[in-house]
Design a protein around this motif. Structure first.
Motif, PDB file in Angstrom:
ATOM      1  N   HIS B  87       0.824  -1.206   0.000  1.00  0.00           N
ATOM      2  CA  HIS B  87       0.000   0.000   0.000  1.00  0.00           C
ATOM      3  C   HIS B  87       0.869   1.271   0.000  1.00  0.00           C
ATOM      4  CE1 HIS B  87      -3.115   2.876   0.949  1.00  0.00           C
ATOM      5  NE2 HIS B  87      -2.282   3.351   1.865  1.00  0.00           N
ATOM      6  N   ASP B  88       1.898   1.282   0.823  1.00  0.00           N
ATOM      7  CA  ASP B  88       2.749   2.477   0.889  1.00  0.00           C
ATOM      8  C   ASP B  88       3.474   2.746  -0.434  1.00  0.00           C
ATOM      9  OD1 ASP B  88       1.982   2.904   3.473  1.00  0.00           O
ATOM     10  OD2 ASP B  88       3.890   2.318   4.405  1.00  0.00           O
ATOM     11  N   ILE B  89       3.871   1.664  -1.100  1.00  0.00           N
ATOM     12  CA  ILE B  89       4.548   1.850  -2.396  1.00  0.00           C
ATOM     13  C   ILE B  89       3.595   2.507  -3.393  1.00  0.00           C
ATOM     14  CG2 ILE B  89       5.613   0.659  -4.368  1.00  0.00           C
ATOM     15  CD1 ILE B  89       6.642  -1.468  -2.385  1.00  0.00           C
ATOM     16  N   LEU B  90       2.333   2.072  -3.362  1.00  0.00           N
ATOM     17  CA  LEU B  90       1.343   2.688  -4.265  1.00  0.00           C
ATOM     18  C   LEU B  90       1.070   4.133  -3.880  1.00  0.00           C
ATOM     19  CD1 LEU B  90      -1.465   0.063  -4.911  1.00  0.00           C
ATOM     20  CD2 LEU B  90       0.659   0.441  -6.132  1.00  0.00           C
ATOM     21  N   ALA B  91       0.926   4.379  -2.596  1.00  0.00           N
ATOM     22  CA  ALA B  91       0.637   5.744  -2.143  1.00  0.00           C
ATOM     23  C   ALA B  91       1.790   6.667  -2.542  1.00  0.00           C
ATOM     24  CB  ALA B  91       0.413   5.759  -0.637  1.00  0.00           C
ATOM     25  N   GLY B  92       3.021   6.205  -2.355  1.00  0.00           N
ATOM     26  CA  GLY B  92       4.196   6.997  -2.734  1.00  0.00           C
ATOM     27  C   GLY B  92       4.269   7.196  -4.241  1.00  0.00           C
ATOM     28  N   GLY B  93       3.905   6.175  -4.987  1.00  0.00           N
ATOM     29  CA  GLY B  93       3.973   6.241  -6.457  1.00  0.00           C
ATOM     30  C   GLY B  93       2.751   6.862  -7.078  1.00  0.00           C
ATOM     31  N   LYS B  94       1.835   7.347  -6.236  1.00  0.00           N
ATOM     32  CA  LYS B  94       0.590   7.982  -6.674  1.00  0.00           C
ATOM     33  C   LYS B  94      -0.182   7.072  -7.627  1.00  0.00           C
ATOM     34  CE  LYS B  94       1.676  11.395  -4.144  1.00  0.00           C
ATOM     35  NZ  LYS B  94       1.142  11.332  -2.783  1.00  0.00           N
ATOM     36  N   TRP B 554      -6.011  11.059 -15.741  1.00  0.00           N
ATOM     37  CA  TRP B 554      -4.583  10.729 -15.805  1.00  0.00           C
ATOM     38  C   TRP B 554      -4.133   9.592 -14.898  1.00  0.00           C
ATOM     39  CZ3 TRP B 554      -1.357  11.391 -19.524  1.00  0.00           C
ATOM     40  CH2 TRP B 554      -1.600  12.412 -20.450  1.00  0.00           C
ATOM     41  N   PHE B 555      -5.064   8.720 -14.564  1.00  0.00           N
ATOM     42  CA  PHE B 555      -4.647   7.486 -13.898  1.00  0.00           C
ATOM     43  C   PHE B 555      -4.121   6.572 -15.014  1.00  0.00           C
ATOM     44  CE2 PHE B 555      -6.097   3.264 -12.038  1.00  0.00           C
ATOM     45  CZ  PHE B 555      -4.966   3.125 -11.263  1.00  0.00           C
ATOM     46  N   THR B 578      -5.294  -4.856  -6.725  1.00  0.00           N
ATOM     47  CA  THR B 578      -5.980  -4.703  -5.447  1.00  0.00           C
ATOM     48  C   THR B 578      -6.586  -3.329  -5.206  1.00  0.00           C
ATOM     49  OG1 THR B 578      -3.807  -5.542  -4.783  1.00  0.00           O
ATOM     50  CG2 THR B 578      -5.596  -5.821  -3.211  1.00  0.00           C
ATOM     51  N   GLU B 579      -5.791  -2.281  -5.450  1.00  0.00           N
ATOM     52  CA  GLU B 579      -6.226  -0.957  -5.005  1.00  0.00           C
ATOM     53  C   GLU B 579      -6.330   0.015  -6.159  1.00  0.00           C
ATOM     54  OE1 GLU B 579      -4.217   1.087  -1.738  1.00  0.00           O
ATOM     55  OE2 GLU B 579      -3.439  -0.864  -1.147  1.00  0.00           O
ATOM     56  N   GLU B 580      -7.332   0.851  -6.104  1.00  0.00           N
ATOM     57  CA  GLU B 580      -7.429   1.925  -7.087  1.00  0.00           C
ATOM     58  C   GLU B 580      -7.564   3.252  -6.368  1.00  0.00           C
ATOM     59  OE1 GLU B 580      -9.709   2.153 -10.622  1.00  0.00           O
ATOM     60  OE2 GLU B 580     -10.008  -0.017 -10.645  1.00  0.00           O
ATOM     61  N   PRO B 581      -7.032   4.309  -6.938  1.00  0.00           N
ATOM     62  CA  PRO B 581      -7.243   5.611  -6.293  1.00  0.00           C
ATOM     63  C   PRO B 581      -8.685   6.048  -6.513  1.00  0.00           C
ATOM     64  CG  PRO B 581      -6.162   5.904  -8.407  1.00  0.00           C
ATOM     65  CD  PRO B 581      -6.287   4.423  -8.197  1.00  0.00           C
TER      66      PRO B 581
END
Ligand SMILES: Cc1cc2nc3c(=O)[nH]c(=O)nc-3n(C[C@H](O)[C@H](O)[C@H](O)COP(=O)(O)OP(=O)(O)OC[C@H]3O[C@@H](n4cnc5c(N)ncnc54)[C@H](O)[C@@H]3O)c2cc1C
Ligand code: FES
Lengths: 109, 590
Positions: B87-94, B554-555, B578-581
């Motif tokens: 999760h943190d890697i995704l949050a950091g990588g936006k 722009w996702f 798993t996760e989408e913004p």
């Protein structure tokens, strides 16, 4: 680069290889707290592109830029130029050309 | 150099370009599979080039594994999990990371850390680094890692060819058959035929005039891949570290000012030349401790709008603290970097902090983008693999601290597994070298000795760096980028008029830099084109004219491909497992 009142410094470098060599002197503007690496870059970039030397990390970690400064082994990137100096290649290794040596056979660290 | 030239030829099963974290890891794994491996490196030996040796260095592994599997009870937190790390890697990588890649990454990280421990690595301590919600930063010594790689490469009898500059890929009909380059020591050209080529060439930080990274990292891997119509991705996201010396010359790019202000250890204030604490305009709560993205944008804005100091930076000041508190600075946690950075005695470069501020500038630090790979490091060219910083996909729009070290060990290993498997299954095999292509590469490389013109190599190289800094730097907008693209056209023309003056064969730096400059121009082009097209701000890509993060339009990832002399962009959806913004437009950087 250099204005009239910039102090100049003389860098004398042993050029060539183990068969044939000569000393050549370059005069460059002395910047505040410039390293030998910065001086070599200046010479190579703006005075004499044929000068050969090795650099990589420029922060004293890869130990690839070792040269002999007035006879003492030093890292070019962390040694500050304070006055005229003579540079020779690291005598532990075979010379490729000028200050560039071949470190292949011996991994000192 | 004249028209007479020699080509040194080699043949092997696998050639690995790059001898450091990613390349060495791959070679050590490949040795288990009885394959002939050659490593080539620009370095004068392993550990004498690349970013790995310069690491400071934290290596990210989920805290739960550190606690339970590795029995590291101090400084860790068993509440963490691989899912949290993911999760943190995704949050950091936006969120523009490829989630299948991130998944494999967090799964494999503990195994690769275990390898390093088995090989003798001694972790120093564990700490919580920026962007991580748990303590995952295992502090290791980069020189110790290099000693381990040297030892393992010797044990596995891996052949390492030093001082080799690989410049092009050899391929026919979309199948890779080897590499072409220059033996910088002999001055001869070199070809290496191989069933598989692994690019582990690191980033292209030296495109920029101020960088924390080593001199030879000129984006060669991405550039040669680009020219060979291999897909690149996320090139608009080069990352800058907010806080390095712009001056004095010797320590340009050293990150002590970052530690004084933003790294969470000493609370320096960042000021512009009017004495304003400008972070208040950007993040009034966290101020200097804001995210790296926002801090870099804020600093850049002050500098570009002429509110910086004489050496091109902003100021970091401790003068809000009483002198007799500053007296204790060496006791603050951890003070070592104020004394020493790499081989520098920093006391020689820091002013009297009771009196003066230090200047501080963002410096090019990491390439988030690069060669597009799948979860086994395969590229869109059969026989060509890539691992480590030269790739795209793991970090998305920005990477977490410590995760570049994890990147190189996880992905170097995965590349090796895939190569061994693909060779064993007969999916890849030696295809013949295209002799005409070799000849073409030789002619192209030597053009600087015969073409008409009076351009100096150094002046073109300087202007490429200057253009990158001003037009492909941290703060971008439409007119800056368009102007950058115009300048780029001009630089490409000037490159074709360079006349080389040095005819030495051995270690001819002018010739080496001439070839590197071509790669720097290719990287610059990719960054400018991708940045111009992305009409939003995200991670390490910030646009003044589109200051929000737009998860409606722009996702997306931008894939770059070189077609008929032009750069083509393809928009692709990031791989989601798993996760989408939330599909909304958000404020940048939070
Ligand atoms: C100052 C600094 C500090 C860092 N600190 C950390 C940290 O603490 N934690 C962390 O996770 N990350 C850190 N990073 C990032 C991290 O060091 C790198 O991302 C990582 O080491 C890259 O490993 P790599 O093997 O992919 O490439 P590199 O280590 O960069 O190696 C690249 C290799 O490819 C070779 N090469 C390149 N081009 C060619 C060519 N054309 N022909 C032949 N060989 C070529 C080079 O000679 C070298 O051997 C830091 C980076 C810097 C610059
Ligand atoms: S360049 Fe690496 S030690 Fe000097």
């Amino acid at each position: 680069m250099s204005s009239d009142n910039t102090p100049m410094v003389k860098i004398t470098i042993k050029r060539g290889d183990s068969f044939q060599s000569k000393y050549q002197t370059y005069e460059i503007p002395l910047q505040e707290k410039m390293s030998i690496f910065n001086a070599l870059e200046y010479i190579n970039s703006y005075l004499d592109p044929s000068l050969a030397f090795y650099t990589s990390c420029k922060i004293g970690k890869c130990l690839g830029c070792t040269v002999e400064v007035n006879g003492k082994r030093r890292l070019a990137c962390t040694t500050i130029v304070e006055g005229d100096m003579t540079l020779e290649p690291d005598s532990r290794f075979p010379v490729v050309r000028d200050l560039m040596v071949d470190m292949s056979d011996q991994e000192s660290s | 150099m004249d028209s007479k030239y020699t080509i040194e030829t080699y043949k092997t099963d696998v050639v690995i370009v790059g001898s450091e974290g990613a390349g060495a890891t791959a070679a050590i794994e490949l040795a288990k599979h009885n394959l002939d491996v050659i490593i080539v490196t620009k370095g004068n030996g392993v550990g004498r080039s690349g970013a790995t040796i310069t690491g400071e260095a934290d290596l990210a592994v989920d805290s739960n594994s550190l606690y339970h599997r590795f029995n590291m009870k101090v400084g860790t937190d068993p509440e963490d999990s691989k899912e949290n790390f993911f999760h943190d890697i995704l949050a950091g990588g936006k969120y523009v990371n490829q989630q299948d890649i991130v998944q494999a990454h967090v799964e494999d990280a503990p195994d690769r850390f275990a390898d390093l421990l088995e090989w003798g690595l001694k972790p120093l301590f564990v700490t919580k680094m920026s962007g991580h919600s748990y303590p995952r930063g295992v502090i290791v010594s980069a020189p110790e890692m290099i000693r381990i790689y040297r030892k393992k490469l010797k044990e596995t009898k891996t052949k390492v060819l030093n001082n080799i500059f690989i410049h092009e890929l050899l391929y026919q009909n979309g199948v890779c058959s080897g590499v072409f380059g220059l033996n910088m020591v002999s001055g001869n050209f070199i070809t290496i035929e191989a069933k598989a080529v692994l690019l582990a060439t690191g980033g292209g930080m030296r495109l920029y005039p101020i960088t924390t990274a080593p001199e030879e990292l000129t984006g060669d891997g991405t550039a040669m891949a680009f020219r060979a119509v291999v897909e690149l991705m996320d090139m608009e996201f080069p990352m800058f570290l907010p806080g390095c010396f712009p001056w004095p010359e010797a320590v340009k790019g050293v990150n002590t000012p970052f530690k004084l202000a933003s790294a969470g250890m000493i609370s320096g204030h960042m000021l512009n030349k009017h004495g304003e604490r400008f972070m208040a305009k950007w993040d009034p709560i966290k101020m200097e401790k804001s995210t790296r993205d926002i801090t870099a944008v804020a600093m850049w804005t002050e500098i570009m709008e002429n509110r910086g100091g004489p050496h091109g930076g902003v100021f970091v000041s401790l003068k809000h603290l009483p002198d007799n508190v500053i007296d204790y600075i060496m006791e603050w946690l951890p003070p070592s970097y104020l004394k020493k950075y790499g081989g520098f005695d920093m006391s020689k470069f820091l002013p009297d902090l009771k009196r003066d501020a230090v200047e501080s500038v963002p410096a090019s630090h990491f390439f988030n983008g690069g060669i597009k790979i799948d979860i086994w490091c395969r590229t869109n060219m059969s026989g060509l693999y890539a691992a480590g910083e030269v790739t795209a996909g793991l970090h998305g729009a920005n990477r977490l601290s410590g995760n570049a070290f994890t990147d190189m060990i996880v992905w170097g290993h995965r590349a090796a597994q895939a190569i061994a498997e693909d060779i064993k299954k007969g999916e890849i095999y030696q295809t013949p070298l295209d002799k005409k292509q070799v000849e073409y590469y030789v002619t192209e490389a030597l053009a600087g000795y015969s073409q008409q013109g009076d351009e100096k190599m150094q002046s073109v190289r300087d202007d490429v760096q200057d253009t990158a800094w001003k037009h492909a730097g941290i703060v971008r907008d439409d007119s800056l980028l368009k102007e950058g693209l115009d300048k780029l056209q001009n630089l490409k023309e000037r490159y074709k008029r360079i006349r080389l003056t040095c005819n030495e064969k051995k270690y001819n730096k002018e010739f080496i830099r001439y070839l590197e400059t071509k790669n720097m121009i290719a990287n610059l082009e990719c960054i400018l084109v991708a940045a111009e097209n992305r009409h939003e701000s995200r991670g390490s890509h910030y646009r003044k004219d589109f200051p929000n993060t737009d998860n409606i339009k722009w996702f997306k990832n931008q894939v770059i491909i070189f077609k008929d002399g032009e750069v083509e962009l393809k928009l692709e959806d990031p791989v989601v497992t798993t996760e989408e913004p939330d599909r909304i437009i958000e404020k940048y950087g939070y």
